[in-house]
Each structure stands twice: as structure tokens, then as C-alpha cells.
Design a protein around this motif. Structure first.
Motif, PDB file in Angstrom:
ATOM      1  N   ILE A 156      61.948  49.518  28.539  1.00  0.00           N
ATOM      2  CA  ILE A 156      61.153  50.115  29.782  1.00  0.00           C
ATOM      3  C   ILE A 156      61.615  49.652  30.966  1.00  0.00           C
ATOM      4  O   ILE A 156      61.952  48.311  31.152  1.00  0.00           O
ATOM      5  CB  ILE A 156      59.763  49.760  29.524  1.00  0.00           C
ATOM      6  N   PHE A 157      61.840  50.560  32.015  1.00  0.00           N
ATOM      7  CA  PHE A 157      62.100  50.067  33.353  1.00  0.00           C
ATOM      8  C   PHE A 157      60.930  50.711  34.183  1.00  0.00           C
ATOM      9  O   PHE A 157      60.787  51.858  34.370  1.00  0.00           O
ATOM     10  CB  PHE A 157      63.473  50.997  33.736  1.00  0.00           C
ATOM     11  N   HIS A 158      60.466  49.795  34.824  1.00  0.00           N
ATOM     12  CA  HIS A 158      59.293  50.352  35.838  1.00  0.00           C
ATOM     13  C   HIS A 158      59.620  49.699  37.009  1.00  0.00           C
ATOM     14  O   HIS A 158      59.920  48.587  37.528  1.00  0.00           O
ATOM     15  CB  HIS A 158      57.981  49.502  35.276  1.00  0.00           C
ATOM     16  N   ASN A 159      60.073  50.862  37.951  1.00  0.00           N
ATOM     17  CA  ASN A 159      60.722  50.579  39.361  1.00  0.00           C
ATOM     18  C   ASN A 159      59.694  51.157  40.382  1.00  0.00           C
ATOM     19  O   ASN A 159      59.180  52.147  40.434  1.00  0.00           O
ATOM     20  CB  ASN A 159      61.700  51.565  39.542  1.00  0.00           C
ATOM     21  N   THR A 160      59.071  50.141  41.296  1.00  0.00           N
ATOM     22  CA  THR A 160      58.444  50.366  42.637  1.00  0.00           C
ATOM     23  C   THR A 160      59.222  50.090  43.634  1.00  0.00           C
ATOM     24  O   THR A 160      58.874  50.207  44.789  1.00  0.00           O
ATOM     25  CB  THR A 160      57.194  49.651  42.488  1.00  0.00           C
ATOM     26  N   GLY A 161      60.539  49.342  43.351  1.00  0.00           N
ATOM     27  CA  GLY A 161      61.346  48.882  44.477  1.00  0.00           C
ATOM     28  C   GLY A 161      62.589  50.037  44.705  1.00  0.00           C
ATOM     29  O   GLY A 161      62.202  51.299  44.988  1.00  0.00           O
ATOM     30  N   SER A 162      63.738  49.741  45.037  1.00  0.00           N
ATOM     31  CA  SER A 162      64.953  50.190  45.310  1.00  0.00           C
ATOM     32  C   SER A 162      66.037  50.019  44.390  1.00  0.00           C
ATOM     33  O   SER A 162      66.400  48.808  44.144  1.00  0.00           O
ATOM     34  CB  SER A 162      65.242  50.076  46.561  1.00  0.00           C
TER      35      SER A 162
END
Length: 212
Positions: free
Chosen positions: A124-130
Motif C-alpha cells: 500500500i502507498f498512501h500519498n498526501t504529499g508530493s
């Protein structure tokens, strides 16, 4: 298991070697830079790297060493975390990996790479950044299910997401995009899902209606 908390270092070769068991905490005032190799490397299972400072290398962070046997690797970037790479920002060789990015991953090539051989598990990859790179996210030789949950920015000059499997192209990709993805999305074969607030139409086909 030991949690390594390195001081700032710049040099050639691996800067922080976690072996098969150690974890790593990079505090906000720390910069780790390898001019030739990995800045942080771990070769076992259930290892964690937490980044609040700067990590820079050819492959900046690499966890796992065996696509079949290694599992449970995690990398967490806080809002002040910065990862810079010439090749791969964050690299997983193993199964059941988890990447959480609230900061920045910037690479000349691949932002984040997942490669696992277990068809029954998921990473899983949870991205809230850049995330920035030629390939924002690259799934290479992965028979695993890869789940991307994006509410941030993923910008790939070639592909924002590219999935290539060496196991009959059978890896499953699940993308939940409620942020911004710049660049083509290539899912290849498998029981794939793309879900977003708005349509993205590579090759004129609404991707929300595609299964591959």
C-alpha cells in the motif's frame, strides 16, 4: 531490533546499513546523503524507516532483498521529510510493504518502486504529499496487489503510475485517486481498478471503465 538514529552524514557508499533487523529514525535536523549508492538500506523483513529530515542517494531508501521471502517493510515520511534520488526514491523488494508520504519524494527516474512476488498479499502507498520523477510509481515484476491511495500530487514526466509484471502480467493494481496525477497511467493486465473524482482518458478511453 535496534532503532538507528543517525547523525548527518555525506559520503560514498551506503550511509546507513540496517542489516536484516534494525529500524531507522531520521530526525528533522538530519541530512543523509550518499553520492554513489543507497543512503539507507535494509535487507530483512518487518523493518521501518521514518523520515523527518533529508535522505538523498542513488536509491535513497531501499528495503527488502528477496521478492519471495521478505515482507512487512514500511517507510513513513512526515511533512518535513524529503527524499531525493538519482534512480529510485523509495524501493521495496518484498511483499506487504507500506509507504506513507506526507512530505516530498523527488527522483530523476522513479519516485517509488514496489516489487513483490506473492499473489495473495498487497502493498500500500498512501500519498498526501508530493512525488516527482520520470515514473511517479513503478510496479516492477510484482505479482502482488498494489494499492495506491492518493490525495496529494504524483507527477511523472513519462508515467505517474506504471505497472510491469514479469509473472504473466498478473499483478493487480488498485488506484484511488482523489488528488492530482500528472502523466500517463499504465496498468497492463490483471484485475485492475482506477477510481477518481474526475476522469483521466489515456488513448481516449475513460480509465474508470478500463480493467487493464
Amino acid at each position: 531490533m535496534t532503532i538507528q538514529t543517525p547523525t548527518s552524514q555525506t559520503g560514498s557508499g551506503v550511509i546507513v546499513d540496517l542489516g536484516e533487523t534494525d529500524d531507522c529514525l531520521v530526525n528533522a535536523d538530519i541530512k543523509l546523503e550518499s553520492t554513489t549508492s543507497e543512503a539507507i538500506i535494509g535487507t530483512g523483513s518487518n523493518q521501518n524507516v521514518e523520515v523527518h529530515g533529508i535522505v538523498k542517494g542513488n536509491n535513497a531508501i531501499q528495503l527488502g532483498n528477496n521478492l519471495n521471502l521478505d515482507f512487512g517493510m514500511t517507510v513513513d515520511l512526515g511533512t518535513s521529510g524529503r527524499v531525493y534520488a538519482a534512480n529510485i526514491g523509495v524501493c521495496f523488494f518484498g511483499n506487504q510493504a507500506a509507504l506513507t508520504n506526507d512530505g516530498l519524494i523527488a527522483s530523476d527516474n522513479v519516485g517509488a518502486l514496489f516489487s513483490g512476488a506473492n499473489q495473495t498479499t498487497r502493498s500500500i502507498f498512501h500519498n498526501t504529499g508530493s512525488v516527482f520523477g520520470k515514473y511517479g510509481i513503478y510496479s516492477e515484476g510484482s505479482a502482488e496487489t498494489i494499492v495506491l491511495k492518493n490525495t496529494g500530487i504524483i507527477d511523472g514526466s513519462l508515467y505517474s503510475y506504471d505497472a510491469v509484471s514479469f509473472v504473466n502480467d498478473s499483478g493487480t493494481d488498485i488506484i484511488r485517486n482523489h488528488g492530482t496525477m500528472v502523466g500517463d497511467i499504465r496498468l497492463h493486465t490483471g484485475d485492475d481498478t482506477y477510481d477518481a473524482d474526475s476522469e483521466i482518458e489515456p488513448d481516449g478511453i475513460p480509465i474508470k471503465n478500463r480493467t487493464a
